[in-house]
Write an enzyme that holds these catalytic residues in place. Structure first.
Site, short mmCIF file in Angstrom:
data_model
loop_
_atom_site.label_atom_id
_atom_site.label_comp_id
_atom_site.label_asym_id
_atom_site.label_seq_id
_atom_site.Cartn_x
_atom_site.Cartn_y
_atom_site.Cartn_z
N ASP A 190 -49.28 -9.49 9.63
CA ASP A 190 -50.02 -8.24 9.85
C ASP A 190 -49.13 -7.08 9.44
OD1 ASP A 190 -52.17 -6.60 10.73
OD2 ASP A 190 -51.13 -6.22 12.62
N SER A 191 -49.77 -5.92 9.21
CA SER A 191 -48.99 -4.73 8.89
C SER A 191 -48.22 -4.22 10.11
CB SER A 191 -49.92 -3.63 8.37
OG SER A 191 -50.89 -3.32 9.34
N TYR B 216 -51.20 0.32 6.52
CA TYR B 216 -51.60 -0.10 5.18
C TYR B 216 -52.83 0.66 4.70
CZ TYR B 216 -48.51 -4.21 4.75
OH TYR B 216 -47.44 -5.04 4.62
N CYS C 72 -54.42 -9.13 9.23
CA CYS C 72 -54.58 -7.71 8.93
C CYS C 72 -55.90 -7.52 8.19
CB CYS C 72 -53.41 -7.24 8.07
SG CYS C 72 -53.53 -5.56 7.47
N THR D 70 -57.03 -4.86 6.66
CA THR D 70 -56.85 -4.15 5.39
C THR D 70 -56.32 -5.10 4.32
OG1 THR D 70 -56.38 -2.11 6.59
CG2 THR D 70 -55.72 -2.17 4.29
N GLU E 48 -52.31 2.08 20.64
CA GLU E 48 -50.85 2.00 20.54
C GLU E 48 -50.15 2.93 21.52
OE1 GLU E 48 -49.34 1.99 16.54
OE2 GLU E 48 -50.28 0.04 16.16
N CYS F 288 -61.24 -4.68 13.55
CA CYS F 288 -59.85 -4.24 13.62
C CYS F 288 -59.19 -5.01 14.75
CB CYS F 288 -59.76 -2.74 13.88
SG CYS F 288 -58.08 -2.16 14.20
N HIS G 138 -56.81 -4.29 16.64
CA HIS G 138 -56.42 -3.52 17.83
C HIS G 138 -57.55 -3.49 18.87
CE1 HIS G 138 -53.13 -2.03 15.38
NE2 HIS G 138 -52.67 -1.29 16.37
#
Length: 274
Positions: free
Chosen positions: A12-13, A44, A75, A77, A152, A187, A189
């Site tokens: 993952d990024s 990304y 990821c 993206t 985050e 996503c 997250h």
């Protein structure tokens, strides 16, 4: 005789892919795991497809060198912009997050209308839209750029996060999509704020998490099913995990534990040369 442990590499990024890893650990505990977070070069989403492909292929090669026998591109993206290039460059099977998520959402939707939320880059790629339309599902995509920084920041059940999510979902389920019956989390997250999303989504809507769907796809690929946990069953083996981060290992330990749901001990800093 016990079968040899397989080694699964997850890329993952940054940190979001740890929600995919969390689902994998639950589904396939008798494996070794390598996690690569390209934390020095995130996000990304603001980078070109060529740059994303270059970074992702470099990480995939690194995970293979460390012994990964299957690669999971956790990821959205990188999956949207570079899955073909990663698959061509890799010498082991590669699973991305978009096709499994779309497959699960298509199966869960009764009226074949799905709302997808994700980052600007994922939505701009229309990867979920195409994957769902290929399955006969009408989809509406909605970029929710404020949700990742809120997650985050640790504002998982914060009133601000709830208000932002409410505004986004009100817009997403408008204009002919009030009857959509599935919300697809595009996503990695977003699983952390699933309770908030449940609260603000229309009551008839089912939430599909592409992280869970991806873990199931990996399980099918490897011919694995969850190990029994009933009394009298053989004791479960404990997954072994090594993490690699291109930025601070200490920051990865601190933030990563929030995504994985338990402390992360083994984090190594790596520098991938361009």
């Amino acid at each position: 005789m016990t079968s040899p442990r397989t080694c699964i590499g997850v890329f993952d990024s940054g940190f979001g892919g740890l929600t995919v890893l969390k689902s994998l650990l639950r589904l396939i505990p008798d494996a070794d795991y390598l996690y690569f977070g390209d934390t020095a070069r995130l996000p990304y989403g603001s980078k070109s497809a060529e740059t994303v492909a270059r970074y992702a292929v470099g990480a995939a090669h690194y995970l293979e060198q460390q012994g990964a026998q299957t690669l999971v591109i956790a990821c959205n993206t990188a999956t949207a912009l570079a899955l073909d290039k990663i698959t061509q460059a890799a010498t082991v099977p590669v699973v991305g997050v978009i096709e499994p998520g779309a497959e699960r959402a298509a199966g869960e939707s009764e009226n074949k209308r799905v709302v997808v939320i994700g980052t600007e880059a994922t939505v701009s790629s229309h990867a979920y839209l195409k994957a769902l339309e290929a399955r006969g599902v009408q989809a509406k995509e909605k970029a929710c750029p404020l949700l990742v920084p809120l997650v985050e920041e640790g504002w998982i059940d914060h009133p601000v996060t709830e208000e932002v999510a409410h505004i986004y979902l009100k817009e997403a389920f408008a204009d002919g999509f009030t009857s959509a019956d599935v919300l697809l989390l595009g996503c990695t997250h977003y699983p952390l704020i699933q309770p908030v999303l449940h609260k603000v989504a229309p009551p008839h809507v089912k939430i599909v998490d592409s992280a869970d769907a991806t873990a199931d796809a990996v399980g099918r690929l490897l011919g694995r099913s969850p190990l029994p946990s009933k009394s009298g069953a053989a004791p479960q083996t404990i997954p072994r995990l090594k993490c690699f981060a291109t930025d601070s290992a200490e920051k990865f330990r601190r933030l990563g534990a929030q995504f994985l749901g338990h402390p992360i001990d083994d984090v190594r800093h790596v520098d991938l040369t361009e």
